[in-house]
Design an enzyme around this catalytic site. Structure first.
Site, PDB file in Angstrom:
ATOM      1  N   LYS A  48       0.857  -1.189   0.000  1.00  0.00           N
ATOM      2  CA  LYS A  48       0.000   0.000   0.000  1.00  0.00           C
ATOM      3  C   LYS A  48       0.892   1.237   0.000  1.00  0.00           C
ATOM      4  O   LYS A  48       2.047   1.183   0.453  1.00  0.00           O
ATOM      5  CB  LYS A  48      -0.913   0.051   1.246  1.00  0.00           C
ATOM      6  CG  LYS A  48      -0.186   0.122   2.599  1.00  0.00           C
ATOM      7  CD  LYS A  48       0.176   1.496   3.093  1.00  0.00           C
ATOM      8  CE  LYS A  48       0.858   1.419   4.426  1.00  0.00           C
ATOM      9  NZ  LYS A  48       1.660   2.617   4.777  1.00  0.00           N
ATOM     10  N   ALA A  55       9.520  -0.625   5.389  1.00  0.00           N
ATOM     11  CA  ALA A  55       9.660   0.391   4.329  1.00  0.00           C
ATOM     12  C   ALA A  55       8.556   1.448   4.349  1.00  0.00           C
ATOM     13  O   ALA A  55       8.638   2.438   3.630  1.00  0.00           O
ATOM     14  CB  ALA A  55       9.668  -0.316   2.970  1.00  0.00           C
ATOM     15  N   LEU A  91       5.420   0.398   3.598  1.00  0.00           N
ATOM     16  CA  LEU A  91       4.553  -0.136   2.529  1.00  0.00           C
ATOM     17  C   LEU A  91       3.641  -1.255   3.032  1.00  0.00           C
ATOM     18  O   LEU A  91       2.982  -1.919   2.227  1.00  0.00           O
ATOM     19  CB  LEU A  91       5.421  -0.664   1.378  1.00  0.00           C
ATOM     20  CG  LEU A  91       6.356   0.368   0.717  1.00  0.00           C
ATOM     21  CD1 LEU A  91       7.260  -0.304  -0.289  1.00  0.00           C
ATOM     22  CD2 LEU A  91       5.557   1.485   0.056  1.00  0.00           C
ATOM     23  N   ALA A  92       3.594  -1.454   4.348  1.00  0.00           N
ATOM     24  CA  ALA A  92       2.756  -2.501   4.979  1.00  0.00           C
ATOM     25  C   ALA A  92       3.130  -3.896   4.492  1.00  0.00           C
ATOM     26  O   ALA A  92       2.281  -4.762   4.295  1.00  0.00           O
ATOM     27  CB  ALA A  92       1.281  -2.227   4.733  1.00  0.00           C
ATOM     28  N   GLY A 132       4.554  -6.469   5.975  1.00  0.00           N
ATOM     29  CA  GLY A 132       4.146  -7.562   6.854  1.00  0.00           C
ATOM     30  C   GLY A 132       2.633  -7.616   6.965  1.00  0.00           C
ATOM     31  O   GLY A 132       2.037  -8.694   6.921  1.00  0.00           O
ATOM     32  N   SER A 133       2.032  -6.421   7.056  1.00  0.00           N
ATOM     33  CA  SER A 133       0.563  -6.352   7.198  1.00  0.00           C
ATOM     34  C   SER A 133      -0.135  -6.988   6.003  1.00  0.00           C
ATOM     35  O   SER A 133      -1.111  -7.714   6.150  1.00  0.00           O
ATOM     36  CB  SER A 133       0.134  -4.871   7.305  1.00  0.00           C
ATOM     37  OG  SER A 133       0.843  -4.227   8.343  1.00  0.00           O
ATOM     38  N   ASP A 187      -2.632  -1.555   9.923  1.00  0.00           N
ATOM     39  CA  ASP A 187      -2.734  -1.520   8.458  1.00  0.00           C
ATOM     40  C   ASP A 187      -3.384  -2.779   7.893  1.00  0.00           C
ATOM     41  O   ASP A 187      -3.713  -2.834   6.707  1.00  0.00           O
ATOM     42  CB  ASP A 187      -1.326  -1.394   7.833  1.00  0.00           C
ATOM     43  CG  ASP A 187      -0.874   0.052   7.742  1.00  0.00           C
ATOM     44  OD1 ASP A 187       0.328   0.269   7.499  1.00  0.00           O
ATOM     45  OD2 ASP A 187      -1.722   0.945   7.911  1.00  0.00           O
TER      46      ASP A 187
HETATM   47  C1  LIG Z   1       2.128   4.473   9.485  1.00  0.00           C
HETATM   48  C2  LIG Z   1       1.132   3.542   8.859  1.00  0.00           C
HETATM   49  O1  LIG Z   1       1.791   2.528   8.146  1.00  0.00           O
HETATM   50  C3  LIG Z   1       0.286   4.310   7.857  1.00  0.00           C
HETATM   51  O2  LIG Z   1      -0.357   3.458   6.966  1.00  0.00           O
HETATM   52  C4  LIG Z   1       0.247   2.898   9.921  1.00  0.00           C
HETATM   53  O3  LIG Z   1      -0.414   3.856  10.705  1.00  0.00           O
HETATM   54  C5  LIG Z   1       1.042   1.966  10.834  1.00  0.00           C
HETATM   55  O4  LIG Z   1       0.396   0.721  10.799  1.00  0.00           O
HETATM   56  P1  LIG Z   1       1.098  -0.571  11.448  1.00  0.00           P
HETATM   57  O5  LIG Z   1       2.537  -0.629  11.045  1.00  0.00           O
HETATM   58  O6  LIG Z   1       0.201  -1.727  11.151  1.00  0.00           O
HETATM   59  O7  LIG Z   1       1.055  -0.199  12.974  1.00  0.00           O
HETATM   60  P2  LIG Z   1       0.874  -1.215  14.207  1.00  0.00           P
HETATM   61  O8  LIG Z   1       1.758  -2.415  13.971  1.00  0.00           O
HETATM   62  O9  LIG Z   1      -0.565  -1.374  14.488  1.00  0.00           O
HETATM   63  O10 LIG Z   1       1.487  -0.295  15.378  1.00  0.00           O
HETATM   64  C6  LIG Z   1       2.886  -0.128  15.526  1.00  0.00           C
HETATM   65  C7  LIG Z   1       3.071   1.035  16.487  1.00  0.00           C
HETATM   66  O11 LIG Z   1       2.775   2.260  15.762  1.00  0.00           O
HETATM   67  C8  LIG Z   1       2.060   3.158  16.605  1.00  0.00           C
HETATM   68  N1  LIG Z   1       0.756   3.468  15.986  1.00  0.00           N
HETATM   69  C9  LIG Z   1       0.265   2.712  14.942  1.00  0.00           C
HETATM   70  C10 LIG Z   1      -0.941   3.068  14.363  1.00  0.00           C
HETATM   71  C11 LIG Z   1      -1.644   4.172  14.881  1.00  0.00           C
HETATM   72  N2  LIG Z   1      -2.832   4.543  14.349  1.00  0.00           N
HETATM   73  N3  LIG Z   1      -1.130   4.889  15.926  1.00  0.00           N
HETATM   74  C12 LIG Z   1       0.056   4.557  16.483  1.00  0.00           C
HETATM   75  O12 LIG Z   1       0.512   5.224  17.430  1.00  0.00           O
HETATM   76  C13 LIG Z   1       1.906   2.473  17.960  1.00  0.00           C
HETATM   77  O13 LIG Z   1       2.977   2.873  18.782  1.00  0.00           O
HETATM   78  C14 LIG Z   1       2.077   1.004  17.627  1.00  0.00           C
HETATM   79  O14 LIG Z   1       2.615   0.272  18.716  1.00  0.00           O
HETATM   80  N1  LIG Z   2       5.675 -11.110   6.593  1.00  0.00           N
HETATM   81  C1  LIG Z   2       6.537 -10.128   6.938  1.00  0.00           C
HETATM   82  N2  LIG Z   2       7.101  -9.365   5.964  1.00  0.00           N
HETATM   83  C2  LIG Z   2       7.953  -8.355   6.308  1.00  0.00           C
HETATM   84  N3  LIG Z   2       8.304  -8.035   7.583  1.00  0.00           N
HETATM   85  C3  LIG Z   2       7.750  -8.782   8.557  1.00  0.00           C
HETATM   86  C4  LIG Z   2       6.842  -9.845   8.285  1.00  0.00           C
HETATM   87  N4  LIG Z   2       6.454 -10.377   9.470  1.00  0.00           N
HETATM   88  C5  LIG Z   2       7.079  -9.674  10.428  1.00  0.00           C
HETATM   89  N5  LIG Z   2       7.881  -8.730   9.908  1.00  0.00           N
HETATM   90  C6  LIG Z   2       8.678  -7.771  10.692  1.00  0.00           C
HETATM   91  O1  LIG Z   2       7.886  -6.576  10.781  1.00  0.00           O
HETATM   92  C7  LIG Z   2       8.718  -5.412  10.805  1.00  0.00           C
HETATM   93  C8  LIG Z   2       8.068  -4.372   9.949  1.00  0.00           C
HETATM   94  O2  LIG Z   2       8.017  -4.898   8.649  1.00  0.00           O
HETATM   95  P1  LIG Z   2       7.032  -4.247   7.530  1.00  0.00           P
HETATM   96  O3  LIG Z   2       7.696  -4.531   6.220  1.00  0.00           O
HETATM   97  O4  LIG Z   2       5.633  -4.691   7.757  1.00  0.00           O
HETATM   98  O5  LIG Z   2       7.115  -2.685   7.858  1.00  0.00           O
HETATM   99  P2  LIG Z   2       6.312  -1.553   7.100  1.00  0.00           P
HETATM  100  O6  LIG Z   2       6.146  -1.897   5.665  1.00  0.00           O
HETATM  101  O7  LIG Z   2       6.977  -0.270   7.439  1.00  0.00           O
HETATM  102  O8  LIG Z   2       4.898  -1.631   7.774  1.00  0.00           O
HETATM  103  P3  LIG Z   2       3.853  -0.383   7.883  1.00  0.00           P
HETATM  104  O9  LIG Z   2       3.894   0.339   6.582  1.00  0.00           O
HETATM  105  O10 LIG Z   2       2.584  -1.106   8.171  1.00  0.00           O
HETATM  106  O11 LIG Z   2       4.396   0.443   9.017  1.00  0.00           O
HETATM  107  C9  LIG Z   2      10.088  -5.849  10.310  1.00  0.00           C
HETATM  108  O12 LIG Z   2      10.995  -5.678  11.384  1.00  0.00           O
HETATM  109  C10 LIG Z   2       9.968  -7.345  10.000  1.00  0.00           C
HETATM  110  O13 LIG Z   2      11.051  -8.061  10.549  1.00  0.00           O
END
Ligand SMILES: C[C@](O)(CO)[C@H](O)COP(=O)(O)OP(=O)(O)OC[C@H]1O[C@@H](n2ccc(N)nc2=O)[C@H](O)[C@@H]1O
Ligand SMILES: Nc1ncnc2c1ncn2[C@@H]1O[C@H](COP(=O)(O)OP(=O)(O)OP(=O)(O)O)[C@@H](O)[C@H]1O
Length: 283
Positions: A10, A97, A99-100, A102-103, A136
């Site tokens: 995303k 990154a 880009l979600a 893991g999500s 996410d």
């Molecule tokens: C930055 C974004 O990626 C934008 O799409 C999201 O808001 C983050 O989504 P995400 O990585 O799935 O976040 P989560 O894994 O739920 O939360 C990680 C940490 O980010 C902070 N967090 C996340 C989402 C939110 N609405 N408020 C927060 O303060 C919290 O400290 C939480 O412990």
């Molecule tokens: N399936 C997965 N793919 C990538 N990272 C993962 C996965 N499962 C757990 N992780 C861990 O989750 C952490 C965050 O990875 P992710 O790539 O989801 O971050 P992100 O893209 O910044 O997520 P967001 O955009 O939701 O903040 C990394 O430290 C990674 O080790």
């Protein structure tokens, strides 16, 4: 039984943070859309009641720390399923990154197991389960283009933006989402024009979209990693119609409707960055 599921990344076209909530999360208002940069997840049912996970990138956890593992566990517990599953992740989305990555893997496992095991849960039910894994995940379960509020789980779907190219650069830094949220100065944010962006998307107004790309998290991540703001500057110098950081970063993406300009951007950026991608919207 076996099933292969795509897990698209995303991007945030706008990202606004409104306030800190009692539960420690932040109230957000953001417009998210999916892009054609995706992991591929292979699911295979196991007779034995276990979850096996394998990832083709060593630095991504292949145990219960992996969000895809957590999704399978949650669904098995929720539905009292005794059979097991083997999960292989062909990781294409850059990690940590913005880009979600893991999500979206977790979301793909929820959708894939629901289909493969014929669980007949609705998309909304899967999104609700997904929220237990991360903010996410609900959007990633649905895909498309949406205004996300609450923690990011309240979704209002809107029509897809007009087609455009997305050129992404992932600088060699892993950014902690938690850390960036914690460093935001909530009293001094320059808020994006979210409503104007929604109107521009509905009107298929590309210039209206490119001129409203905005993310309140940029200042925090740019201060932590100045090289990230350099990427955005170069994208604009190289002729991008608009550029902005996605999520908490460090990925920055540029948009253009002109394919040759997208190629020029890609080749120019590839000259000084490793992880550069040029993809289309899926939204
Ligand atoms: C930055 C974004 O990626 C934008 O799409 C999201 O808001 C983050 O989504 P995400 O990585 O799935 O976040 P989560 O894994 O739920 O939360 C990680 C940490 O980010 C902070 N967090 C996340 C989402 C939110 N609405 N408020 C927060 O303060 C919290 O400290 C939480 O412990
Ligand atoms: N399936 C997965 N793919 C990538 N990272 C993962 C996965 N499962 C757990 N992780 C861990 O989750 C952490 C965050 O990875 P992710 O790539 O989801 O971050 P992100 O893209 O910044 O997520 P967001 O955009 O939701 O903040 C990394 O430290 C990674 O080790």
């Amino acid at each position: 039984m076996q099933k292969i599921v795509k897990a698209p990344a995303k991007i945030n076209l706008t990202l606004d943070v409104l306030k800190k909530r009692e539960d420690g999360y932040h109230e957000v208002e953001m417009i998210m859309t999916t892009i054609d940069l995706a992991d591929r997840i292979q699911l295979t049912t196991l007779e034995e009641n276990k979850i096996v996970i394998e990832v083709n990138k060593g630095f991504v956890p292949s145990n219960d720390k992996n969000l895809a593992y957590q999704a399978a566990k949650l669904l098995k517990d929720h539905m009292n399923i005794k059979k097991g599953v083997s999960i292989f992740i062909d990781k294409q989305i850059p990690v940590s990154a913005g880009l979600a990555g893991g999500s979206t893997d977790a979301a793909a496992v929820l959708r894939g197991l629901n289909d493969m095991w014929n669980l007949q849960l609705s998309i909304d039910q899967l999104a609700e389960i997904g929220l237990q894994i991360g903010s996410d995940v609900p959007f990633c379960v649905h895909g498309g283009t949406a205004i996300a509020t609450g923690r990011g789980e309240k979704l209002e779907f809107i029509p897809s933006p007009p087609p455009f190219w997305v050129v992404l650069v992932k600088p060699p830094k892993g950014v902690s989402t938690k850390d960036v949220y914690g460093r935001l100065n909530l009293n001094n944010l320059d808020h994006p024009d979210t409503d104007g962006m929604v109107q521009a998307i509905k009107n298929k107004d590309f210039h209206g979209i490119s001129s409203r790309l905005q993310n309140v998290m940029e200042d925090v991540t740019f201060n932590l990693y100045p090289e990230v703001s350099k990427v955005k500057e170069r994208m604009l110098q190289f002729g991008a119609d608009g550029a902005v950081m996605s999520g908490s970063g460090p990925t920055v993406f540029a948009i253009t409707q002109n394919e040759s300009r997208a190629d020029r951007l890609y080749n120019g950026l590839k000259g000084f960055m490793e992880q550069v991608y040029v993809v289309r919207l899926l939204g």
